[in-house]
Design an enzyme around this catalytic site. Sequence first.
Site, PDB file in Angstrom:
ATOM      1  CE  LYS A  84      -3.821   1.754   2.858  1.00  0.00           C
ATOM      2  NZ  LYS A  84      -4.553   1.467   4.082  1.00  0.00           N
ATOM      3  CB  SER A 159      -8.197   3.083   3.355  1.00  0.00           C
ATOM      4  OG  SER A 159      -7.194   2.350   4.174  1.00  0.00           O
ATOM      5  CB  SER A 183      -8.007  -0.251   5.903  1.00  0.00           C
ATOM      6  OG  SER A 183      -8.893   1.079   5.935  1.00  0.00           O
TER       7      SER A 183
HETATM    8  N1  GLN Z   1     -12.897   2.902   7.154  1.00  0.00           N
HETATM    9  C1  GLN Z   1     -12.110   3.179   8.112  1.00  0.00           C
HETATM   10  C2  GLN Z   1     -12.158   4.661   8.197  1.00  0.00           C
HETATM   11  O1  GLN Z   1     -12.175   5.473   7.326  1.00  0.00           O
HETATM   12  C3  GLN Z   1     -10.855   2.656   7.542  1.00  0.00           C
HETATM   13  C4  GLN Z   1      -9.515   3.074   8.297  1.00  0.00           C
HETATM   14  C5  GLN Z   1      -8.351   2.053   8.125  1.00  0.00           C
HETATM   15  O2  GLN Z   1      -8.431   0.885   8.688  1.00  0.00           O
HETATM   16  N2  GLN Z   1      -7.289   2.647   7.747  1.00  0.00           N
HETATM   17  O3  GLN Z   1     -11.401   5.233   9.132  1.00  0.00           O
END
Ligand code: GLN
Length: 481
Positions: A84, A159, A183
């Site tokens: 990532k 994400s 995420s």
């Molecule tokens: N959906 C979560 C957020 O928007 C994802 C965060 C993550 O795990 N990076 O905070």
Amino acid sequence: MSDYKSMTAAEIAKAVSSGQLSAVEITKEALELARTEGKELNAFVTLCEEKALKQASELDQIVKDDRAGGSPPLPLCGVPVAIKDNISYTGYKTTCGSHILEGYQPPYDATAVQNLIKAGAVIIGKTNMDEFAMGSSNETSYFGPVKNPVGDDLVPGGSSGGSAAAVAAGIVPIAFGSETGGSVRQPASFCGIQGLKPTYGGISRYGLVAFGSSLDQISPFARNSEDLALAYQAVSVYDPNDSTSLNYERPNYTKALDRDRKFRIGVPKEFFAEGLDAEVEKSIRDGIDRLRAEGHTIEELSLPLIDQSIAAYYTIACAEASSNLARYDGVKYGIREGGDKSLAEMYAETRSVGFGDEVKRRIMLGTFVLSSGYYDAYYQKASQVRELICREFESAFEKHDLLIGPTTPTAAFKFGEKIDDPLAMYLSDMFVASANLTGSPALSIPCGLTSDERPIGLQFVARRQGESELFQIAHAWERLA
Ligand code: GLN
């Protein structure tokens, strides 16, 4: 052409380390797929072609020199891996899916990257993501959304959507994302693959761009439990550069896979709350029945504070983000706007231009919950709730080896469906956030399809440092499926 796409990481490593396949050839295939299918999916921000080919030819040379000598094979020898774009890798930009970091290149490799390279993995590219890992659909990336390989109109989840899509499409057998609040598990569920959120402290955060430091964990994706275990084993190493890295002896995760254990599995009724799609519920309940039929003990329980986990998570994650993202101000990193104006104006202009709407929303929310007069009511309250959720989980793990439930309340949704409704977007994390708050390891594994063929994800949560149990149940589940 080899049948690269259908090969597991374990098979690739075996074939490359025995000299049957060349790491360079495999790397070229992965890069070609990334350039074609990966481009259609918008899964990559950067391809690391030059370093990947160099690494691969060094591996081929090691294998050649070693063939008679027989030193132990590298566990990920020649396996193409994607990471990532919030994980530092020298020689390439790290964008975090944001405009503000344009031009920034990290000066050192993340510890996880160093460990991957030591294990023989070949890093082929940096994957697209929601801006600063904030989002559940990959629609907040400055570089545009990633498409779900399951269907063009479906979000891949977020994400870490780019890493999930790259694995689901067969471009790489293993990819790494990061979890702060779901995420990796949520996109794994949406794309029909496996994703592990490790115990907090299992993988070093050194070189991972910080979002919510008390929650962040680098986390792997794979298409089967053996590869997931291999991926985790390679990077789960104590690191003195991260003060939250856990110093304990890791077991051999792949060796333990075949142990035929019967688990005591708890089913928290709060994982079957309002908002859970009927088809998802049916699939998960059928899955639970199959586990019962296999001899695992299944017991209902109640963990009432799971209902508060979204509120606590978004309060704590935003608070930490508002502090962590204060460093992007046009001085040290990335872009600078208004450089001819006063310092305060330069800060404001850089941040106004550099950050997208969701990141700004989080910074404002986080600043608010930390501000004097509101701190006690919001941030402190959320921290107390977090502690109570930890206690609830601890007492649940006195009686149960694992907890089970759906990963997400619905299968993958469509582009545009939730992007203008932050609350609806946040609610897609309602079943994943508790494991981030408690630091527990948790895994999402495919569990059937909806009637319109969207993947459904089943989640297992274990006690801290219980990754072996997760890999074992995932392995048992694969044999059932
Ligand atoms: N959906 C979560 C957020 O928007 C994802 C965060 C993550 O795990 N990076 O905070």
